[in-house]
Design an enzyme around this catalytic site. Structure first.
Site, PDB file in Angstrom:
ATOM      1  N   PRO A  17      46.043  34.072  80.646  1.00 59.26           N
ATOM      2  CA  PRO A  17      46.870  33.560  81.972  1.00 59.26           C
ATOM      3  C   PRO A  17      46.373  32.389  82.258  1.00 59.26           C
ATOM      4  O   PRO A  17      45.253  32.078  82.394  1.00 59.26           O
ATOM      5  CB  PRO A  17      46.529  34.691  83.083  1.00 59.26           C
ATOM      6  CG  PRO A  17      45.119  35.384  82.566  1.00 59.26           C
ATOM      7  CD  PRO A  17      45.092  35.134  81.066  1.00 59.26           C
ATOM      8  N   LEU A  18      47.432  31.280  82.176  1.00 58.63           N
ATOM      9  CA  LEU A  18      47.099  29.892  82.970  1.00 58.63           C
ATOM     10  C   LEU A  18      48.089  29.577  83.782  1.00 58.63           C
ATOM     11  O   LEU A  18      49.137  29.275  83.717  1.00 58.63           O
ATOM     12  CB  LEU A  18      47.204  28.736  81.372  1.00 58.63           C
ATOM     13  CG  LEU A  18      46.125  29.212  80.407  1.00 58.63           C
ATOM     14  CD1 LEU A  18      46.694  28.042  79.294  1.00 58.63           C
ATOM     15  CD2 LEU A  18      44.976  29.057  80.680  1.00 58.63           C
ATOM     16  N   ALA A  19      47.703  29.646  84.963  1.00 57.07           N
ATOM     17  CA  ALA A  19      48.547  29.188  86.112  1.00 57.07           C
ATOM     18  C   ALA A  19      49.109  27.832  86.022  1.00 57.07           C
ATOM     19  O   ALA A  19      48.507  26.904  85.476  1.00 57.07           O
ATOM     20  CB  ALA A  19      47.656  29.196  87.469  1.00 57.07           C
ATOM     21  N   CYS A 102      38.783  33.358  88.658  1.00 50.99           N
ATOM     22  CA  CYS A 102      39.488  32.112  89.202  1.00 50.99           C
ATOM     23  C   CYS A 102      38.444  31.272  89.881  1.00 50.99           C
ATOM     24  O   CYS A 102      37.663  31.897  90.909  1.00 50.99           O
ATOM     25  CB  CYS A 102      40.673  32.397  89.947  1.00 50.99           C
ATOM     26  SG  CYS A 102      41.202  30.696  90.321  1.00 50.99           S
ATOM     27  N   LYS A 142      39.765  40.957  84.591  1.00 47.13           N
ATOM     28  CA  LYS A 142      39.274  39.598  83.805  1.00 47.13           C
ATOM     29  C   LYS A 142      38.055  38.928  84.564  1.00 47.13           C
ATOM     30  O   LYS A 142      38.329  38.623  85.921  1.00 47.13           O
ATOM     31  CB  LYS A 142      40.215  38.672  83.416  1.00 47.13           C
ATOM     32  CG  LYS A 142      39.958  37.418  82.994  1.00 47.13           C
ATOM     33  CD  LYS A 142      40.955  36.816  82.547  1.00 47.13           C
ATOM     34  CE  LYS A 142      40.919  35.355  81.956  1.00 47.13           C
ATOM     35  NZ  LYS A 142      40.517  34.203  82.691  1.00 47.13           N
ATOM     36  N   GLY A 202      37.159  32.185  75.759  1.00 50.64           N
ATOM     37  CA  GLY A 202      36.480  30.715  76.168  1.00 50.64           C
ATOM     38  C   GLY A 202      36.489  30.101  75.096  1.00 50.64           C
ATOM     39  O   GLY A 202      35.515  30.258  74.006  1.00 50.64           O
ATOM     40  N   GLY A 225      43.606  30.680  75.701  1.00 44.02           N
ATOM     41  CA  GLY A 225      44.121  29.875  76.658  1.00 44.02           C
ATOM     42  C   GLY A 225      44.418  28.582  76.478  1.00 44.02           C
ATOM     43  O   GLY A 225      45.753  28.349  75.820  1.00 44.02           O
ATOM     44  N   ARG A 226      43.644  27.572  76.651  1.00 45.71           N
ATOM     45  CA  ARG A 226      44.032  26.143  76.393  1.00 45.71           C
ATOM     46  C   ARG A 226      44.304  25.750  74.890  1.00 45.71           C
ATOM     47  O   ARG A 226      45.080  25.084  74.773  1.00 45.71           O
ATOM     48  CB  ARG A 226      43.012  25.346  76.992  1.00 45.71           C
ATOM     49  CG  ARG A 226      42.893  25.310  78.698  1.00 45.71           C
ATOM     50  CD  ARG A 226      41.547  24.805  78.799  1.00 45.71           C
ATOM     51  NE  ARG A 226      40.486  25.702  78.517  1.00 45.71           N
ATOM     52  CZ  ARG A 226      39.055  25.214  78.629  1.00 45.71           C
ATOM     53  NH1 ARG A 226      38.835  24.164  79.402  1.00 45.71           N
ATOM     54  NH2 ARG A 226      38.129  26.177  78.317  1.00 45.71           N
TER      55      ARG A 226
HETATM   56  C1  LIG Z   1      45.243  25.440  83.826  1.00 46.35           C
HETATM   57  C2  LIG Z   1      44.596  26.615  83.850  1.00 46.35           C
HETATM   58  C3  LIG Z   1      45.099  27.835  84.500  1.00 46.35           C
HETATM   59  C4  LIG Z   1      44.402  28.926  84.459  1.00 46.35           C
HETATM   60  N1  LIG Z   1      44.770  30.043  85.311  1.00 46.35           N
HETATM   61  C5  LIG Z   1      44.351  31.277  85.276  1.00 46.35           C
HETATM   62  C6  LIG Z   1      44.865  32.352  85.872  1.00 46.35           C
HETATM   63  O1  LIG Z   1      45.917  32.303  86.624  1.00 46.35           O
HETATM   64  N2  LIG Z   1      44.117  33.647  85.654  1.00 46.35           N
HETATM   65  C7  LIG Z   1      42.932  33.848  85.037  1.00 46.35           C
HETATM   66  O2  LIG Z   1      42.350  34.726  84.903  1.00 46.35           O
HETATM   67  N3  LIG Z   1      42.606  32.492  84.455  1.00 46.35           N
HETATM   68  C8  LIG Z   1      43.155  31.324  84.584  1.00 46.35           C
HETATM   69  N4  LIG Z   1      42.469  30.453  83.751  1.00 46.35           N
HETATM   70  C9  LIG Z   1      41.396  30.718  82.944  1.00 46.35           C
HETATM   71  C10 LIG Z   1      41.609  31.172  81.594  1.00 46.35           C
HETATM   72  O3  LIG Z   1      42.457  32.226  81.540  1.00 46.35           O
HETATM   73  C11 LIG Z   1      40.696  31.022  80.450  1.00 46.35           C
HETATM   74  O4  LIG Z   1      39.821  32.179  81.189  1.00 46.35           O
HETATM   75  C12 LIG Z   1      39.729  29.914  80.310  1.00 46.35           C
HETATM   76  O5  LIG Z   1      40.743  28.680  80.402  1.00 46.35           O
HETATM   77  C13 LIG Z   1      38.964  30.062  79.031  1.00 46.35           C
HETATM   78  O6  LIG Z   1      39.810  30.272  78.051  1.00 46.35           O
HETATM   79  P1  LIG Z   1      40.268  28.941  76.789  1.00 46.35           P
HETATM   80  O7  LIG Z   1      38.944  28.181  76.685  1.00 46.35           O
HETATM   81  O8  LIG Z   1      40.778  29.643  75.877  1.00 46.35           O
HETATM   82  O9  LIG Z   1      41.238  28.260  77.798  1.00 46.35           O
HETATM   83  C14 LIG Z   1      43.085  29.301  83.988  1.00 46.35           C
HETATM   84  C15 LIG Z   1      42.791  28.171  83.108  1.00 46.35           C
HETATM   85  C16 LIG Z   1      43.191  26.798  82.911  1.00 46.35           C
HETATM   86  C17 LIG Z   1      42.644  25.802  82.449  1.00 46.35           C
END
Ligand SMILES: Cc1cc2nc3c(=O)[nH]c(=O)nc-3n(C[C@H](O)[C@H](O)[C@H](O)COP(=O)(O)O)c2cc1C
Length: 317
Positions: A17-19, A102, A142, A202, A225-226
């Site tokens: 999830p990425l808000a 978060c 999470k 991550g 995510g990213r």
């Molecule tokens: C812009 C943004 C928004 C995010 N929103 C949420 C969210 O709504 N809920 C959540 O559990 N994690 C949120 N995260 C964290 C991601 O789900 C994830 O745990 C974190 O980015 C690491 O994973 P990645 O390196 O694959 O991005 C957010 C991260 C980013 C960068």
């Protein structure tokens, strides 16, 4: 009892999830490339209870999202119970996920998100309340490795003892925000400490990395995510090791994403697509000119035309 659609017989590939990014249009595009599970953006339990129009809109899913997980944030047992009762009236949700990761001050200040890692008994009671109230097939959580210090084993044990069906862990503390090195050893320790499935998260952004993380941690899946922003096709690459995605396919997907944004958000979708245009155009010749250009366009079809031209004829820099 509902059928459990998420099986952990093989490693699962989950879109994090990425808000602000993983809304319905983006998730439905990602889903085509083989993500096993998609999760809504974080929804505030308070907003759900207050019947917020925006939150109810965010709850919608694409027909492709099956199974579908809805992530909620809360710091109160009473409110989370009411929020879950509302979710119980919505069909098509398979999993309710609790956000305990978060780091943003607005969320932490309300005692939710990663704040719950500072009060594990409260975190446990909230998980148990979700589990006891929900009519969905699964409850998940999470987390991060801790708030300031790593207390990941304790966290994992509390999540399991509170009745969660699986756990996703972002391998950093709250203090580590999004930059500290991801501690995959700690994720492996969590996996060893409990018997419910654990999903590692991550900095996973390639086939090689996903494979390494699965082997190194022994986890039951990976969450990305990213790495998916600007590259919804990454799930195909993660599964197959296939590096090359043709510019023709990229063009098609980008246009489909844009059209879905307009259908879902109407006029506002234009402004919202700017950030996606920026990430999609990274590495293309003329990307910065395109970014300047689209920042000034608010007409739906004019924007579409510029986007279409750019990616139809686009070449990598
Ligand atoms: C812009 C943004 C928004 C995010 N929103 C949420 C969210 O709504 N809920 C959540 O559990 N994690 C949120 N995260 C964290 C991601 O789900 C994830 O745990 C974190 O980015 C690491 O994973 P990645 O390196 O694959 O991005 C957010 C991260 C980013 C960068």
């Amino acid at each position: 009892m509902m059928i459990n659609k998420l099986s952990f017989e093989k490693p699962v590939y989950v879109l994090a999830p990425l808000a602000g990014f993983t809304d319905l249009p983006f998730r439905s595009v990602v889903k085509k490339f083989g993500a096993d599970l998609t999760v809504s953006e974080m929804l505030s339990s308070n907003a759900l209870v207050h019947n917020s129009k925006k939150t109810l809109h965010m709850l919608q899913k694409s027909a492709l999202e099956d199974p579908y997980s809805v992530q909620i944030a809360s710091s109160s047992i009473e409110i989370v119970k009411e929020a879950v009762e509302i979710l119980n009236t919505h069909d098509g949700i398979d999993i309710i996920d609790l956000n305990c990761g978060c780091p943003v001050p607005k969320v932490v200040g309300h005692g939710s998100g990663s704040s719950l890692l500072l009060d594990l008994p409260l975190m446990g009671s909230i998980i148990q309340t979700i589990k006891d109230t929900s009519n969905k097939s699964m409850t998940s959580v999470k987390v991060r490795l801790g708030f300031e210090k790593k207390n990941h084993i304790e966290i994992a044990k509390m999540v399991e003892a509170s009745g969660a069906d699986f756990l996703a862990v972002h391998g950093r503390t709250r203090v580590g925000k999004f930059k500290a090195d991801v501690d995959y050893d700690a994720i492996a320790e969590m996996k060893k400490a409990i018997s419910i499935p654990v999903i590692a998260n991550g900095d996973i952004d390639s086939y090689k990395k996903a494979k390494w993380v699965l082997e190194h941690t022994g986890c039951d899946g990976v969450m990305i995510g990213r790495g998916a922003v600007g590259a919804p096709w990454i799930f195909h690459q993660l599964r197959t090791g296939e590096e090359n995605i043709s510019n023709i396919l990229k063009h098609e997907i980008i246009m489909e994403h844009y059209d879905k944004m307009i259908t879902f958000y109407g006029q506002h979708g234009v402004a919202m697509f700017r950030k996606h245009t920026h990430t999609y155009s990274k590495g293309y010749r003329g990307a910065s000119k395109l970014r300047d250009e689209v920042n000034r366009i608010s007409d739906i079809s004019e924007y579409r035309g510029v986007l279409d031209d750019f990616f139809k004829n686009g070449t990598l820099a």
